[in-house]
Design a protein around this motif. Structure first.
Motif, PDB file in Angstrom:
ATOM      1  N   UNK A  27       0.981  -1.128  -0.153  1.00 49.65           N
ATOM      2  CA  UNK A  27       0.152   0.109   0.267  1.00 49.65           C
ATOM      3  C   UNK A  27       0.624   1.403  -0.019  1.00 49.65           C
ATOM      4  N   UNK A  28       2.169   0.622   0.987  1.00 47.26           N
ATOM      5  CA  UNK A  28       2.692   2.076   0.534  1.00 47.26           C
ATOM      6  C   UNK A  28       3.303   3.226  -1.024  1.00 47.26           C
ATOM      7  N   UNK A  29       3.014   0.848  -1.733  1.00 42.13           N
ATOM      8  CA  UNK A  29       3.302   1.834  -3.165  1.00 42.13           C
ATOM      9  C   UNK A  29       2.094   2.384  -4.121  1.00 42.13           C
ATOM     10  N   UNK A  30       1.131   2.193  -3.618  1.00 40.18           N
ATOM     11  CA  UNK A  30      -0.617   2.300  -4.253  1.00 40.18           C
ATOM     12  C   UNK A  30      -0.789   0.630  -5.118  1.00 40.18           C
ATOM     13  N   UNK A  31      -0.053  -0.023  -4.772  1.00 37.14           N
ATOM     14  CA  UNK A  31      -0.304  -1.497  -5.142  1.00 37.14           C
ATOM     15  C   UNK A  31      -0.928  -2.519  -3.570  1.00 37.14           C
ATOM     16  N   UNK A  74      -2.259   2.642 -14.930  1.00 37.42           N
ATOM     17  CA  UNK A  74      -1.619   3.324 -14.388  1.00 37.42           C
ATOM     18  C   UNK A  74      -0.130   3.359 -15.265  1.00 37.42           C
ATOM     19  N   UNK A  75      -0.325   2.677 -16.766  1.00 39.29           N
ATOM     20  CA  UNK A  75       1.539   3.006 -16.882  1.00 39.29           C
ATOM     21  C   UNK A  75       1.905   1.529 -16.560  1.00 39.29           C
ATOM     22  N   UNK A  76       1.862   0.982 -15.916  1.00 41.06           N
ATOM     23  CA  UNK A  76       2.768   0.328 -15.443  1.00 41.06           C
ATOM     24  C   UNK A  76       3.116  -1.634 -16.329  1.00 41.06           C
ATOM     25  N   UNK A  77       2.260  -2.366 -16.991  1.00 36.87           N
ATOM     26  CA  UNK A  77       2.489  -2.834 -18.023  1.00 36.87           C
ATOM     27  C   UNK A  77       1.447  -1.631 -19.219  1.00 36.87           C
ATOM     28  N   UNK A  78       2.035  -3.017 -20.942  1.00 41.54           N
ATOM     29  CA  UNK A  78       1.181  -2.645 -21.994  1.00 41.54           C
ATOM     30  C   UNK A  78       1.223  -4.133 -22.723  1.00 41.54           C
ATOM     31  N   UNK A  79       0.472  -4.068 -23.512  1.00 42.52           N
ATOM     32  CA  UNK A  79       0.678  -5.042 -24.687  1.00 42.52           C
ATOM     33  C   UNK A  79       1.360  -4.770 -26.097  1.00 42.52           C
ATOM     34  N   UNK A  94       8.904   0.612 -19.352  1.00 40.36           N
ATOM     35  CA  UNK A  94       9.786   1.134 -18.534  1.00 40.36           C
ATOM     36  C   UNK A  94       9.161   1.931 -16.984  1.00 40.36           C
ATOM     37  N   UNK A  95       8.239   1.992 -16.838  1.00 40.47           N
ATOM     38  CA  UNK A  95       7.557   2.717 -15.383  1.00 40.47           C
ATOM     39  C   UNK A  95       7.194   1.298 -14.980  1.00 40.47           C
ATOM     40  N   UNK A  96       6.833   0.374 -14.892  1.00 41.94           N
ATOM     41  CA  UNK A  96       6.541  -0.356 -14.391  1.00 41.94           C
ATOM     42  C   UNK A  96       7.659  -1.536 -14.034  1.00 41.94           C
ATOM     43  N   UNK A  99       8.812   0.916 -11.142  1.00 45.79           N
ATOM     44  CA  UNK A  99       7.959   0.560 -10.163  1.00 45.79           C
ATOM     45  C   UNK A  99       8.488  -0.788  -8.869  1.00 45.79           C
ATOM     46  N   UNK A 100       8.583  -2.080  -9.573  1.00 44.02           N
ATOM     47  CA  UNK A 100       9.177  -2.863  -9.508  1.00 44.02           C
ATOM     48  C   UNK A 100      10.273  -2.821  -8.615  1.00 44.02           C
ATOM     49  N   UNK A 101      11.088  -1.804  -9.543  1.00 45.64           N
ATOM     50  CA  UNK A 101      12.428  -2.129  -8.513  1.00 45.64           C
ATOM     51  C   UNK A 101      12.706  -1.451  -7.440  1.00 45.64           C
ATOM     52  N   UNK A 102      11.602  -0.116  -7.077  1.00 41.78           N
ATOM     53  CA  UNK A 102      11.312   0.155  -5.887  1.00 41.78           C
ATOM     54  C   UNK A 102      10.447  -0.884  -4.639  1.00 41.78           C
ATOM     55  N   UNK A 103       9.671  -1.523  -5.682  1.00 39.36           N
ATOM     56  CA  UNK A 103       8.196  -2.071  -4.268  1.00 39.36           C
ATOM     57  C   UNK A 103       9.159  -3.178  -3.954  1.00 39.36           C
ATOM     58  N   UNK A 104      10.313  -3.523  -4.810  1.00 37.74           N
ATOM     59  CA  UNK A 104      11.270  -5.162  -4.400  1.00 37.74           C
ATOM     60  C   UNK A 104      12.059  -4.790  -3.429  1.00 37.74           C
ATOM     61  N   UNK A 105      12.776  -3.260  -2.874  1.00 44.91           N
ATOM     62  CA  UNK A 105      13.089  -2.811  -1.802  1.00 44.91           C
ATOM     63  C   UNK A 105      12.696  -2.901  -0.466  1.00 44.91           C
ATOM     64  N   UNK A 106      11.130  -2.100  -0.390  1.00 45.32           N
ATOM     65  CA  UNK A 106      10.255  -2.485   0.250  1.00 45.32           C
ATOM     66  C   UNK A 106       9.923  -3.940   1.187  1.00 45.32           C
ATOM     67  N   UNK A 107       9.687  -4.841   0.285  1.00 46.76           N
ATOM     68  CA  UNK A 107       9.482  -6.280  -0.141  1.00 46.76           C
ATOM     69  C   UNK A 107      10.526  -6.804   0.261  1.00 46.76           C
ATOM     70  N   UNK A 108      11.453  -6.960  -0.052  1.00 48.68           N
ATOM     71  CA  UNK A 108      13.271  -7.264  -0.013  1.00 48.68           C
ATOM     72  C   UNK A 108      12.828  -7.730   1.483  1.00 48.68           C
TER      73      UNK A 108
END
Length: 139
Positions: A27-31, A74-79, A94-96, A99-108
């Protein structure tokens, strides 16, 4: 109580608190967890179809479609174009990826905190055991 009963009781007692805390950190990352699971799959496996994602998550395709639609907004995924025009292949933008890299730090950090006192060997053994049990469930 039989050992197998204790085992599955502990599994159930672990799942909800883990998911609640995970969602708190996401939720800190709106996910939320379903979105994070898709991020995780796409980051580790590359582009995927909605069917592949639904099989991975063990949910119905409409559920994945709703989650993908939100991540797309949200611009995180595309087709990605596919050979079969009826098939959508989803990838992280690229935005996704950022975001994944940023969230990965929190989850790690969260995962490391809750695994204190559990050796890597014990973690690998638990992973192996969970894989066996999952295979028995979904066969």
């Amino acid at each position: 109580m039989k050992t197998s009963q204790k085992f599955f009781h502990q599994l159930l007692m672990l799942y909800r608190p883990f998911e609640n805390k995970l969602n708190f950190h996401l939720a800190e990352h709106q996910l939320h967890r379903a979105q994070w699971s898709i991020f995780h799959y796409l980051s580790n496996n590359g582009p995927a179809t909605l069917v592949e994602l639904s099989h991975y998550l063990y949910v119905e395709k409409p559920t994945v479609t709703r989650t993908i639609n939100r991540l797309e907004e949200l611009g995180y995924v595309g087709q990605v174009p596919s050979n079969d025009k009826r098939e959508k292949r989803i990838h992280l933008t690229e935005l996704g990826k950022k975001v994944f890299t940023d969230v990965r730090v929190t989850i790690d950090q969260f995962e490391n905190d809750i695994l204190i006192g559990v050796s890597e060997h014990e973690q690998l053994e638990a992973i192996r055991i969970m894989g066996i049990i999952r295979n028995h469930i979904i066969k």
